[in-house]
Design a protein around this motif. Structure first.
Motif, PDB file in Angstrom:
ATOM      1  N   MET A 166       0.855  -1.194   0.000  1.00  0.00           N
ATOM      2  CA  MET A 166       0.000   0.000   0.000  1.00  0.00           C
ATOM      3  C   MET A 166       0.886   1.238   0.000  1.00  0.00           C
ATOM      4  O   MET A 166       1.902   1.252   0.692  1.00  0.00           O
ATOM      5  CB  MET A 166      -0.869  -0.022   1.259  1.00  0.00           C
ATOM      6  N   ASP A 167       0.484   2.256  -0.769  1.00  0.00           N
ATOM      7  CA  ASP A 167       1.372   3.421  -0.714  1.00  0.00           C
ATOM      8  C   ASP A 167       1.036   4.281   0.480  1.00  0.00           C
ATOM      9  O   ASP A 167      -0.038   4.206   1.060  1.00  0.00           O
ATOM     10  CB  ASP A 167       1.427   4.167  -2.061  1.00  0.00           C
ATOM     11  N   GLU A 168       2.003   5.085   0.869  1.00  0.00           N
ATOM     12  CA  GLU A 168       1.921   5.759   2.153  1.00  0.00           C
ATOM     13  C   GLU A 168       0.741   6.713   2.231  1.00  0.00           C
ATOM     14  O   GLU A 168       0.107   6.841   3.268  1.00  0.00           O
ATOM     15  CB  GLU A 168       3.221   6.525   2.412  1.00  0.00           C
ATOM     16  N   ARG A 169       0.434   7.384   1.113  1.00  0.00           N
ATOM     17  CA  ARG A 169      -0.647   8.355   1.137  1.00  0.00           C
ATOM     18  C   ARG A 169      -1.978   7.666   1.426  1.00  0.00           C
ATOM     19  O   ARG A 169      -2.778   8.127   2.209  1.00  0.00           O
ATOM     20  CB  ARG A 169      -0.713   9.118  -0.193  1.00  0.00           C
ATOM     21  N   PHE A 189      -2.320   4.890   2.928  1.00  0.00           N
ATOM     22  CA  PHE A 189      -2.279   4.405   4.318  1.00  0.00           C
ATOM     23  C   PHE A 189      -2.649   5.517   5.294  1.00  0.00           C
ATOM     24  O   PHE A 189      -3.426   5.324   6.221  1.00  0.00           O
ATOM     25  CB  PHE A 189      -0.876   3.867   4.616  1.00  0.00           C
ATOM     26  N   MET A 205      -6.301   6.206   5.187  1.00  0.00           N
ATOM     27  CA  MET A 205      -7.035   5.169   5.904  1.00  0.00           C
ATOM     28  C   MET A 205      -6.956   5.416   7.413  1.00  0.00           C
ATOM     29  O   MET A 205      -7.931   5.251   8.139  1.00  0.00           O
ATOM     30  CB  MET A 205      -6.420   3.815   5.553  1.00  0.00           C
ATOM     31  N   ASN A 206      -5.773   5.832   7.879  1.00  0.00           N
ATOM     32  CA  ASN A 206      -5.586   6.123   9.302  1.00  0.00           C
ATOM     33  C   ASN A 206      -6.485   7.260   9.767  1.00  0.00           C
ATOM     34  O   ASN A 206      -7.064   7.190  10.837  1.00  0.00           O
ATOM     35  CB  ASN A 206      -4.127   6.473   9.580  1.00  0.00           C
ATOM     36  N   GLU A 244      -9.977   6.069  10.074  1.00  0.00           N
ATOM     37  CA  GLU A 244     -10.148   5.265  11.293  1.00  0.00           C
ATOM     38  C   GLU A 244     -10.197   6.161  12.526  1.00  0.00           C
ATOM     39  O   GLU A 244     -10.950   5.901  13.463  1.00  0.00           O
ATOM     40  CB  GLU A 244      -9.003   4.249  11.426  1.00  0.00           C
ATOM     41  N   LEU A 245      -9.375   7.217  12.505  1.00  0.00           N
ATOM     42  CA  LEU A 245      -9.352   8.153  13.643  1.00  0.00           C
ATOM     43  C   LEU A 245     -10.710   8.843  13.773  1.00  0.00           C
ATOM     44  O   LEU A 245     -11.242   9.005  14.876  1.00  0.00           O
ATOM     45  CB  LEU A 245      -8.239   9.175  13.424  1.00  0.00           C
TER      46      LEU A 245
END
Lengths: 229, 235
Positions: free
Chosen positions: B1-4, B6, B9-10, B13-14
């Motif tokens: 998965m690329d960082e952006r 990810f 997604m974080n 979730e937050l």
């Protein structure tokens, strides 16, 4: 939560970073709401205790400890009772949601302390407290963590049960009887509170020790750079 | 998965945890009071739902009794409001067939009940006392209280006031109490007549009664309730 590890490609240096999804939404949400409720319940409980800071007779009254007002919530007995009688429902609700989710999802298996975990407790405690070698991690939670988290759930349940007796010693007279009556139930409720505070202190120390990525996983669910297993 | 992806997604979730911040409403002074009132009302509703009219509070043997001199005297104003016993009567009004002034002798012709029950103070202490008097339900029957009425409100010689839900008023252990430890009630303990309600917290058990009203609507709640304490507070 079967904790699949994913690889995240860093845009900076191209080095992949590992990430693992550790805490589902229900767990994170109930954790934080419960944490706030617990904070309010301890604070308002200490204010309620200030009204009669003793476990003996009212006459002659000997104060056990006069808790400083600064650590209490509610300002006065009636105010503290309002906080306590409000947040106890939030505390119970989030506790039930968490326990229900763990059972329903089967996740309880990774955190519930079971007899086969007993032998792993001492090596882990030796590692944490006496600089012993680190035992190999074989599961999501090590035996000491399982023991701590499972105890916290038991303490949470006990805090509710003892609280029910302090609130309703007549309607729950059978439960009061099991606890040795209203008077003792008030003492149990107080001691369970301290046991929870003790757990909490240990919990916070571990959060600090395990650092930022671990802390963030309780907010986003994802932990980057997990300890390899 | 690329960082952006990810990071996105974080953040998502937050955000899912963000509703927990709604608890911050309790930190806003304007919202705090109505919210806590809601919590208290919900607890009172639950108390009412948990109350079982036929379930008796535990009773105790004579050896469990707190000695009379160690039975605390709590009042909000004075230990002795100076009731003149010879002139005293309980003024009954509201939804009753026979309103009027009832003298001590009118109350004492009714069957006497004696019970050793626990008295729990909201402060946290508790004592076991011996109380004697007539069941409030007997008295309400005598005055012809409307069985569909919902509340019993009392006024006291020290200007204290309290109210009970009808289910609690009709409970067999709820007494118009005129004796403690087999002796006439003393002035500090609420002479000539007080309420003994072993299914309620202490402040519901008003002393020095002067008036009793049966009603369908709750007009006067209670002295401590008006300061912010729970109304039902059933044990």
């Amino acid at each position: 939560m079967h904790s699949e590890v994913i690889e995240v490609e860093s845009t900076k240096d191209g080095e992949p970073v590992q990430a693992i999804y550790e805490h589902p939404w229900v767990v994170r949400f109930s954790h934080w709401v419960n944490a706030v409720a617990l904070f309010v319940l301890v604070g308002s409980g200490l204010q309620i205790f200030r009204a009669f800071p003793s476990f003996g007779a009212k006459i002659p009254q000997k104060d056990l400890l006069n808790w400083p007002k600064a650590f209490a919530i509610g300002g006065w007995l009636g105010g503290a009772l309002q906080w306590h009688l409000t947040f106890m429902w939030i505390y119970i609700a989030t506790g039930l949601v968490y326990i229900g989710y763990e059972i329903f999802s089967g996740n309880y298996r990774q955190v519930l302390f079971v007899p086969r975990d007993i032998r792993g407790v001492w090596p882990m405690a030796r590692h944490y407290f006496f600089f012993g070698p680190k035992p190999p991690a074989t599961e999501v939670y090590n035996p000491l963590q399982k023991l701590a988290y499972s105890s916290a759930i038991v303490l949470g349940a006990l805090s509710v049960l003892t609280g029910i007796v302090v609130w309703k010693p007549v309607q729950f007279s059978w439960l009061a009887w099991l606890m040795g009556g209203f008077h003792l139930a008030r003492i149990w409720h107080f001691l369970v509170m301290w046991a929870i505070v003790f757990f909490l202190l240990g919990h916070l120390v571990m959060v600090v020790v395990h650092g930022w990525n671990n802390f963030m996983s309780m907010l986003t669910g994802w932990k980057t750079n997990p300890t390899p297993r | 998965m690329d960082e952006r992806k990810f990071k996105k997604m974080n953040r998502r979730e937050l955000l899912k945890v963000a509703p927990a911040l709604a608890l911050g409403a309790f930190a806003i002074p304007k919202l705090r009071e109505p919210l806590l009132k809601k919590g208290l009302d919900f607890s009172d509703w639950a108390s009412g739902a948990l109350f079982r009219p036929g379930h008796r509070a535990p009773t105790f043997s004579a050896s469990d009794l707190t000695p009379f001199e160690k039975f605390p005297i709590n009042d909000y104003d004075v230990d002795d409001p100076g009731v003149i016993f010879d002139n005293w009567s309980l003024t009954v009004s509201g939804a009753v067939q026979k309103p009027g002034d009832y003298k001590m002798s009118d109350i004492q012709v009714l069957p006497k009940t004696r019970q050793n029950t626990r008295h729990v103070c909201v402060e946290g202490w508790d004592v076991i006392g011996r109380f004697g008097g007539t069941q409030l339900s007997e008295f309400l029957k005598m005055v012809g209280a409307d069985p569909t009425a919902r509340f019993v409100t009392v006024e006291c010689a020290d200007d204290y006031y309290e109210s009970l839900d009808m289910a609690t008023a009709m409970h067999p252990q709820t007494l118009l109490c005129y004796e403690m430890y087999d002796q006439p009630l003393t002035r500090e303990h609420g002479a000539p007549v007080r309420l003994t309600v072993p299914t309620k917290i202490g402040y519901k058990q008003a002393k020095y009664l002067t008036d009793l009203k049966v009603s369908h609507v709750l007009e006067r709640v209670g002295y401590w309730e008006d300061q912010g304490y729970s109304w039902f507070y059933g044990l």
